[in-house]
Design a protein around this motif. Structure first.
Motif, mmCIF file in Angstrom:
data_model
loop_
_atom_site.group_PDB
_atom_site.id
_atom_site.type_symbol
_atom_site.label_atom_id
_atom_site.label_comp_id
_atom_site.label_asym_id
_atom_site.label_seq_id
_atom_site.Cartn_x
_atom_site.Cartn_y
_atom_site.Cartn_z
ATOM 1 N N LYS A 136 53.655 49.996 63.795
ATOM 2 C CA LYS A 136 52.766 50.916 64.528
ATOM 3 C C LYS A 136 52.449 50.364 65.918
ATOM 4 O O LYS A 136 52.439 51.098 66.913
ATOM 5 N N GLU A 137 52.190 49.071 65.994
ATOM 6 C CA GLU A 137 51.896 48.437 67.289
ATOM 7 C C GLU A 137 53.110 48.518 68.216
ATOM 8 O O GLU A 137 52.987 48.802 69.415
ATOM 9 N N ILE A 138 54.281 48.288 67.652
ATOM 10 C CA ILE A 138 55.515 48.299 68.448
ATOM 11 C C ILE A 138 55.810 49.705 68.963
ATOM 12 O O ILE A 138 56.138 49.896 70.146
ATOM 13 N N GLU A 139 55.685 50.697 68.099
ATOM 14 C CA GLU A 139 55.977 52.085 68.499
ATOM 15 C C GLU A 139 54.974 52.594 69.530
ATOM 16 O O GLU A 139 55.314 53.405 70.393
ATOM 17 N N ALA A 140 53.728 52.087 69.459
ATOM 18 C CA ALA A 140 52.708 52.489 70.436
ATOM 19 C C ALA A 140 52.820 51.709 71.742
ATOM 20 O O ALA A 140 52.102 51.987 72.704
ATOM 21 N N LYS A 141 53.730 50.710 71.756
ATOM 22 C CA LYS A 141 53.874 49.817 72.920
ATOM 23 C C LYS A 141 52.512 49.242 73.317
ATOM 24 O O LYS A 141 52.121 49.228 74.491
#
Length: 583
Positions: free
Chosen positions: A294-299
């Motif tokens: 989730k953190e990665i996809e939200a940048k």
């Protein structure tokens, strides 16, 4: 190293020596035996046995009986039966032997064929020799199908005919019939009481090939499996400069208690990474990859940390192919915290070593040292890599640098002692061995709560056959880490070596499984012991359990090799009534 299990040193070596070195490197890492280690009970005899002599010559007479010498390799002279059908057959065979020695293999085949046609059908041993000799001639012409067919005829007539079994094994290898090759060479090993290195080497080669084939298919379709909490904590404890394994900082999470369903308490920022860290503190490991994603996809602002955390858990569940792109991305992020990049390089280097790519592994560790020269973890883990590569002096230098940067690093000091001990032990220098043993005493006195110090010392004491004191050291480990299943396995193995106490050894290994039912080392060790006890079906069951828990394709291949060896022995027992000696 950060790898879940150490790999075999580049220099190779037998299981009785280097496997101890390997298992000692990481407390909690399983022992790695060679693929042929299922035949452990025969290794000692093999080392005292014959060399790797080739079986190329035709024979004068068949094996006189089950398990006997398969013949002198010299043709028989004419006897009083030469005018009888058997005499004429023997004469044709003797003529074929002369052609064979002259390298005229087609002519030899014609003579052996004549001998087969002339021989009375009730003369089983003679007929088996004629078929075996013709197979030897076909072998020189590389006609492998004909070799296998003639050897099969020879074995049908004389079921324990060593030369025919071994020649058929080699033909099956050329024909890529690995399963049949393994069964034949296993029968040969047992019949020869593991006295011939050539058959042992073929068995080892085929086991490794079979293991790799099966592991490649199984690993590709395996379900990811999270290791035990104890294993995960042990893994992270080997790092001191790993940002992602540090507890949440004050102010990053609220003081609210967890709700009744056990969900993580709210963090002050809407961050998948911080939630993943919270789950990590609670040992709720199954949610870490999804929250990091989730953190990665939200940048998000913690993207680099989330990539590294996700990669780390991909490695822990044995998904190196998913971990590598995340590690690569972190390493390329020049604006990221240098310690994150160095940690990613350590983990990628460990992954490469586990995949038996030492050059790539060394490059990653060297790059980590270049970008973060004050990072003690780099030298600690590179030191372990150097031990695996048999570069002991360089390993000691790395441990010294780690200790300089972190003087209270008990782990590095214990492993430096181990490196010095290994150097002394392999050099057979009694004075330096004694000095190294004193070094262990100094370490456990200075760091009495370092379990690995006691474990490594126990390994050295076992090498020196100081079994009683080694047992005491394992007891110290258990006192410090009662939930470390691996220590119970080591202590169980010690009982076997020290007192030949199978019951006590199995009791301790069973205790290890009770503590951690995901301890593949325990299942593998129990399987090996069951082989040596002659309980092959139980051994196969244990190896299959270990296979399902393997954390890498390489580990899985090794375990399949052990399982296949046990299975081959069950087939040989059924087919030929052959069983190896048991403990």
């Amino acid at each position: 190293m950060a790898a879940s299990k150490p790999v075999e040193p580049a220099g190779g070596g037998g299981p009785a020596g280097l496997s101890r070195w390997q298992l000692a490197l990481v407390l909690g890492a399983p022992i790695l035996l060679g693929a042929g280690a299922i035949y452990l009970w025969g290794r000692r005899a093999a080392r005292r046995g014959k060399g790797a002599s080739e079986r190329k010559t035709p024979e004068g007479r068949a094996s006189p009986g089950p398990g006997g010498d398969a013949g002198s390799g010299q043709p028989d002279g004419p006897g009083h039966e030469e005018m009888s059908p058997l005499g004429r057959a023997q004469a044709a065979k003797n003529k074929g032997n002369k052609y064979f020695k002259a390298g005229k293999y087609e002519s030899a085949i014609q003579c052996y064929t004549e001998a087969i046609s002339l021989c009375p059908p009730e003369k089983n041993l003679d007929l088996s020799t004629f078929y075996q000799n013709r197979a030897a001639a076909y072998e020189q012409l590389q006609k492998w199908t004909e070799v296998a067919q003639d050897c099969t005829k020879a074995v049908e007539l004389n079921p324990k005919y060593v030369k025919a079994l071994f020649r058929r094994a080699k033909a099956h290898e050329k024909l890529d019939n690995k399963k049949e090759c393994l069964e034949d060479v296993t029968a040969v090993c047992i019949l020869e009481a593991f006295q011939n290195q050539q058959s042992m080497l073929l068995a080892d080669k085929v086991l490794k090939l079979l293991g790799k084939e099966k592991a490649k298919e199984k690993y590709k379709n395996r379900e990811p499996l999270m290791p035990s909490p104890q294993f995960i904590k042990s893994y992270f404890s080997s790092f001191t400069d790993d940002i992602i394994s540090q507890p949440l900082l004050k102010g990053e999470k609220s003081d609210e208690d967890k709700d009744k369903e056990g969900e993580a308490s709210e963090v002050k920022e809407n961050s998948g990474y911080l939630r993943a860290k919270q789950y990590m503190e609670e040992e709720n490991y199954d949610k870490i990859i999804s929250e990091s994603t989730k953190e990665i996809e939200a940048k998000g602002k913690y993207m680099a940390e989330a990539l590294l955390l996700r990669a780390t858990f991909y490695l822990l569940i044995g998904n190196a192919s998913a971990a590598k792109p995340d590690l690569d991305q972190v390493i390329r992020m020049e604006d990221a915290n240098v310690k994150l990049r160095a940690n990613a390089l350590i983990k990628r280097g460990s992954m490469h070593m586990q995949q038996q790519q030492p050059v790539l592994s060394t490059q990653d560790f060297n790059m980590a040292a270049d970008i973060d020269p004050q990072n003690a973890d780099v030298y600690h883990h590179r030191g372990q890599l150097k031990i695996l590569l048999d570069q002991i002096e360089e390993a000691v230098e790395d441990f010294d640098e780690c200790i300089r940067l972190r003087p209270n690093s008990a782990l590095a000091q214990a492993q430096k002692c181990f490196a010095l001990y290994r150097q002394a032990y392999t050099g057979s220098n009694a004075l330096t061995v004694q000095a190294a043993m004193k070094g262990f005493e100094d370490v456990i006195k200075k760091f009495p709560k370092c379990a690995e110090g006691y474990a490594l010392y126990a390994q050295a004491l076992t090498d020196q056959q100081q079994f009683g004191k080694a047992d005491e050291m394992y007891d110290k480990c258990i006192d410090l880490e009662p939930d470390n299943a691996t220590t119970y396995v080591h202590k169980g193995l010690l009982q076997l070596q020290w007192k030949q106490d199978l019951d006590k050894g199995l009791e301790l290994i069973s205790k290890a499984i009770e503590i951690d039912n995901k301890c593949d080392f325990a299942y593998e060790t129990m399987g090996t012991i069951e082989v040596q006890r002659g309980n092959l079906d139980k051994a196969i069951e244990m190896f299959n359990k270990a296979i399902n828990l393997a954390k890498s394709e390489m580990e899985m291949a090794h375990l399949y090799s052990l399982c296949d060896a046990a299975y081959a022995q069950t087939e040989v027992a059924k087919k030929y009534g052959l069983k190896p000696p048991t403990l």
